[in-house]
Design a protein around this motif. Structure first.
Motif, PDB file in Angstrom:
ATOM      1  N   GLY A  62      -3.830   7.889  18.586  1.00  0.00           N
ATOM      2  CA  GLY A  62      -3.668   9.335  18.647  1.00  0.00           C
ATOM      3  C   GLY A  62      -3.591   9.910  17.244  1.00  0.00           C
ATOM      4  N   ARG A  63      -4.379   9.326  16.325  1.00  0.00           N
ATOM      5  CA  ARG A  63      -4.313   9.706  14.906  1.00  0.00           C
ATOM      6  C   ARG A  63      -5.201  10.915  14.638  1.00  0.00           C
ATOM      7  N   PRO A  64      -4.700  11.890  13.864  1.00  0.00           N
ATOM      8  CA  PRO A  64      -5.547  13.039  13.532  1.00  0.00           C
ATOM      9  C   PRO A  64      -6.818  12.561  12.831  1.00  0.00           C
ATOM     10  N   ASP A  66      -8.730  13.583  10.557  1.00  0.00           N
ATOM     11  CA  ASP A  66      -8.968  13.761   9.117  1.00  0.00           C
ATOM     12  C   ASP A  66      -8.060  12.881   8.262  1.00  0.00           C
ATOM     13  N   ASN A  67      -7.392  11.902   8.883  1.00  0.00           N
ATOM     14  CA  ASN A  67      -6.499  11.010   8.124  1.00  0.00           C
ATOM     15  C   ASN A  67      -7.169   9.637   7.979  1.00  0.00           C
ATOM     16  N   PRO A  68      -7.739   9.326   6.801  1.00  0.00           N
ATOM     17  CA  PRO A  68      -8.581   8.139   6.658  1.00  0.00           C
ATOM     18  C   PRO A  68      -7.815   6.817   6.767  1.00  0.00           C
ATOM     19  N   LEU A  69      -8.583   5.747   7.010  1.00  0.00           N
ATOM     20  CA  LEU A  69      -8.008   4.415   7.236  1.00  0.00           C
ATOM     21  C   LEU A  69      -8.083   3.575   5.969  1.00  0.00           C
ATOM     22  N   ASP A 121     -15.576  10.857   0.006  1.00  0.00           N
ATOM     23  CA  ASP A 121     -16.503   9.973  -0.715  1.00  0.00           C
ATOM     24  C   ASP A 121     -15.757   8.837  -1.416  1.00  0.00           C
ATOM     25  N   THR A 122     -14.475   8.674  -1.058  1.00  0.00           N
ATOM     26  CA  THR A 122     -13.675   7.564  -1.590  1.00  0.00           C
ATOM     27  C   THR A 122     -13.238   6.653  -0.447  1.00  0.00           C
ATOM     28  N   VAL A 123     -12.823   5.436  -0.821  1.00  0.00           N
ATOM     29  CA  VAL A 123     -12.286   4.502   0.167  1.00  0.00           C
ATOM     30  C   VAL A 123     -10.946   3.986  -0.346  1.00  0.00           C
ATOM     31  N   ALA A 124     -10.005   3.770   0.563  1.00  0.00           N
ATOM     32  CA  ALA A 124      -8.729   3.138   0.217  1.00  0.00           C
ATOM     33  C   ALA A 124      -8.835   1.668   0.607  1.00  0.00           C
ATOM     34  N   VAL A 125      -8.545   0.758  -0.335  1.00  0.00           N
ATOM     35  CA  VAL A 125      -8.791  -0.671  -0.068  1.00  0.00           C
ATOM     36  C   VAL A 125      -7.650  -1.523  -0.610  1.00  0.00           C
ATOM     37  N   ALA A 146      -7.516  -0.966   8.924  1.00  0.00           N
ATOM     38  CA  ALA A 146      -6.264  -1.224   9.642  1.00  0.00           C
ATOM     39  C   ALA A 146      -5.154  -0.282   9.191  1.00  0.00           C
ATOM     40  N   PRO A 147      -4.943   0.816   9.932  1.00  0.00           N
ATOM     41  CA  PRO A 147      -3.745   1.615   9.709  1.00  0.00           C
ATOM     42  C   PRO A 147      -2.566   0.914  10.380  1.00  0.00           C
ATOM     43  N   SER A 148      -1.374   1.423  10.188  1.00  0.00           N
ATOM     44  CA  SER A 148      -0.223   0.832  10.860  1.00  0.00           C
ATOM     45  C   SER A 148      -0.422   0.910  12.378  1.00  0.00           C
ATOM     46  N   ALA A 149       0.033  -0.160  13.082  1.00  0.00           N
ATOM     47  CA  ALA A 149      -0.270  -0.307  14.511  1.00  0.00           C
ATOM     48  C   ALA A 149       0.777   0.359  15.388  1.00  0.00           C
ATOM     49  N   LEU A 199      -0.151   8.230  -4.563  1.00  0.00           N
ATOM     50  CA  LEU A 199      -0.202   9.182  -3.457  1.00  0.00           C
ATOM     51  C   LEU A 199       0.874   8.879  -2.420  1.00  0.00           C
ATOM     52  N   ARG A 200       1.205   7.592  -2.304  1.00  0.00           N
ATOM     53  CA  ARG A 200       2.252   7.185  -1.349  1.00  0.00           C
ATOM     54  C   ARG A 200       3.014   6.019  -1.968  1.00  0.00           C
ATOM     55  N   PRO A 201       4.343   6.145  -2.144  1.00  0.00           N
ATOM     56  CA  PRO A 201       5.094   4.985  -2.626  1.00  0.00           C
ATOM     57  C   PRO A 201       5.145   3.926  -1.537  1.00  0.00           C
ATOM     58  N   ARG A 235      -4.475  15.813  -1.314  1.00  0.00           N
ATOM     59  CA  ARG A 235      -5.223  14.716  -1.892  1.00  0.00           C
ATOM     60  C   ARG A 235      -5.311  13.524  -0.943  1.00  0.00           C
ATOM     61  N   SER A 236      -4.194  13.175  -0.335  1.00  0.00           N
ATOM     62  CA  SER A 236      -4.191  12.086   0.631  1.00  0.00           C
ATOM     63  C   SER A 236      -3.908  12.696   1.990  1.00  0.00           C
ATOM     64  N   PRO A 237      -4.936  12.823   2.798  1.00  0.00           N
ATOM     65  CA  PRO A 237      -4.813  13.675   3.983  1.00  0.00           C
ATOM     66  C   PRO A 237      -3.671  13.286   4.911  1.00  0.00           C
ATOM     67  N   GLY A 238      -3.306  11.991   4.929  1.00  0.00           N
ATOM     68  CA  GLY A 238      -2.248  11.553   5.833  1.00  0.00           C
ATOM     69  C   GLY A 238      -0.914  12.195   5.538  1.00  0.00           C
ATOM     70  N   MET A 239      -0.764  12.710   4.331  1.00  0.00           N
ATOM     71  CA  MET A 239       0.547  13.158   3.882  1.00  0.00           C
ATOM     72  C   MET A 239       1.031  14.421   4.584  1.00  0.00           C
TER      73      MET A 239
HETATM   74  P1  AMP Z   1      -1.662   4.112   7.190  1.00  0.00           P
HETATM   75  O1  AMP Z   1      -2.379   4.715   8.295  1.00  0.00           O
HETATM   76  O2  AMP Z   1      -0.193   4.035   7.468  1.00  0.00           O
HETATM   77  O3  AMP Z   1      -2.232   2.817   6.761  1.00  0.00           O
HETATM   78  O4  AMP Z   1      -1.812   5.116   5.970  1.00  0.00           O
HETATM   79  C1  AMP Z   1      -2.966   5.176   5.180  1.00  0.00           C
HETATM   80  C2  AMP Z   1      -2.717   6.162   4.085  1.00  0.00           C
HETATM   81  O5  AMP Z   1      -3.746   6.062   3.103  1.00  0.00           O
HETATM   82  C3  AMP Z   1      -2.732   7.598   4.592  1.00  0.00           C
HETATM   83  O6  AMP Z   1      -1.696   8.317   3.992  1.00  0.00           O
HETATM   84  C4  AMP Z   1      -4.096   8.097   4.142  1.00  0.00           C
HETATM   85  O7  AMP Z   1      -4.136   9.488   3.984  1.00  0.00           O
HETATM   86  C5  AMP Z   1      -4.295   7.342   2.851  1.00  0.00           C
HETATM   87  N1  AMP Z   1      -5.724   7.209   2.525  1.00  0.00           N
HETATM   88  C6  AMP Z   1      -6.621   6.446   3.162  1.00  0.00           C
HETATM   89  N2  AMP Z   1      -7.852   6.604   2.620  1.00  0.00           N
HETATM   90  C7  AMP Z   1      -7.716   7.493   1.620  1.00  0.00           C
HETATM   91  C8  AMP Z   1      -8.615   8.078   0.677  1.00  0.00           C
HETATM   92  N3  AMP Z   1      -9.915   7.771   0.666  1.00  0.00           N
HETATM   93  N4  AMP Z   1      -8.117   8.961  -0.221  1.00  0.00           N
HETATM   94  C9  AMP Z   1      -6.801   9.252  -0.224  1.00  0.00           C
HETATM   95  N5  AMP Z   1      -5.902   8.737   0.641  1.00  0.00           N
HETATM   96  C10 AMP Z   1      -6.341   7.874   1.551  1.00  0.00           C
END
Ligand code: AMP
Ligand code: MG
Length: 354
Positions: A62-64, A66-69, A121-125, A146-149, A199-201, A235-239
């Protein structure tokens, strides 16, 4: 969504059973979803090169949209599969932190679909530091998103039971590898700006990152204050979303324990008088102070051992729900080392911070 049968496999993290890992990897290759332990929290994995698998992750949680993985890899060199234009500073972080709880945001390659990055246009890895996670990703032969489960908005899962509570009937498999050692998610650092920005501690501390990078900035959202939806795309949409919230209301008390304890005692008494069932999340040093009150008291560990507090904080929030608390009063911890990540999670979980 149509319910699916969720299987559970118990796997030893130190010696992952080959047949179990193969079975799980096959599910990933077929576009299915597998929850698995990492050193931080349990992740909900899907093939990061398959947009349909990514879409299933969003749907199950049920993740929004616009919140990337975060994309997980099993070897340092696989960074180049998903990211390009990797600066030297990022390579230095890889040397110091991988495998480990540090996620880097970098320009993405064509291998990573829009469904994973929410169109960015970026990836979190990152490369996780856990026997099961590494074996599974390697066997699948693809990077794993894999976001948190957990259900979106709930406390992150640190045991397989937490995953089952949230996602049973919505995912194909849970690999039960016991409790996750770190207990808070990875640190997310944006390596596309100079100096880099946290972006996230998380599990990798700001202090340790500074040792490698020298200058590092901290995004205001990383402090944990909630951002109103009206402020647009951060900047980090999940925030910008609600996070880590148990069913009970959370009230956080920040500051020196000598001042916090009496305020918390007074708040508890007032709530009890209103007929509320009150939970108190405290520390070993302060738990004696709440003994005379008819409240649920749970200690997260010693204030001098924040790694234990980090490993217990999400599980405790869920335990208060299980035990029927209406309101959880939480003592803050010092914001050094892992305390920065712990306080970020607590501030986001809290409806009131004092
Ligand atoms: P989680 O779902 O708990 O693993 O959280 C992933 C976090 O990484 C979220 O806060 C996302 O917004 C952030 N994130 C993932 N990909 C990106 C990206 N390309 N740019 C900025 N933040 C990202
Ligand atoms: Mg999460």
């Amino acid at each position: 969504m149509r319910p699916v049968e969720t299987r559970v496999l118990v796997v030893d993290p130190d010696k992952p059973d080959v047949a179990a890992i193969r079975y799980a990897a096959r599910i990933l290759q077929d576009g299915g979803l597998v929850a698995f332990p990492t050193e931080t929290v349990y992740g909900l994995g899907g093939d990061a090169t398959n947009p349909r698998a990514a879409m299933r992750i969003f749907e199950a949680k049920g993740r929004p949209p616009d919140n990337p993985l975060i994309v997980h890899i099993a070897r340092r060199e696989d960074l180049w599969l998903v990211a390009r234009d990797v600066p030297q500073a990022a390579q230095d972080l890889v040397e110091r932190f991988w495998p480990g709880p540090l996620t880097m945001v970098l320009p993405r390659t064509g291998m990573v679909p829009d469904a994973v990055t929410a169109g960015l246009d970026t990836v979190a890895v990152r490369m996780p530091d856990h026997g099961i996670a590494l074996a599974l990703i390697a066997e699948a032969g693809v990077p794993v998103a894999a976001p948190s489960a957990n259900t979106s908005g709930k406390p992150s899962p640190t045991t397989a039971d937490h995953v089952i509570q949230d996602l049973a009937g919505r995912i194909d498999l849970v690999i039960d590898g016991g409790p996750t050692p770190v207990g808070v998610e990875s640190t997310v650092i944006d390596m596309t700006s100079t100096p880099p920005v946290i972006l996230r501690p998380g599990g990798a501390t700001r202090e340790d990152i500074s040792e490698v990078l020298g200058e590092v900035m901290v995004s205001p959202v990383a402090l944990g204050t909630k951002m109103p939806l009206s402020e647009g795309v951060p900047r980090s949409p999940g925030m910008k979303y609600t996070h880590y919230s148990p069913d009970a209301e959370v009230r956080l008390f920040e500051g020196d324990p000598r001042r916090v304890v009496p305020r918390l005692q007074a708040e508890a008494k007032g709530l009890i008088a209103m007929g509320k069932r009150v939970g108190i999340m405290c520390t070993d040093e302060t738990k004696g102070a709440y003994q005379g009150l008819s409240v649920l008291v749970k200690s997260a560990g010693s204030r001098r051992d924040l790694s234990t507090v980090a490993s217990r904080v999400f599980a405790l929030l869920r335990e208060f729900d299980r035990d029927g608390a209406d309101i959880i009063l939480v003592e803050g911890v010092p914001e050094t080392g892992l305390g920065f990540a712990i306080m970020n999670r607590l501030r986001k979980a809290a409806s009131i911070t004092r």
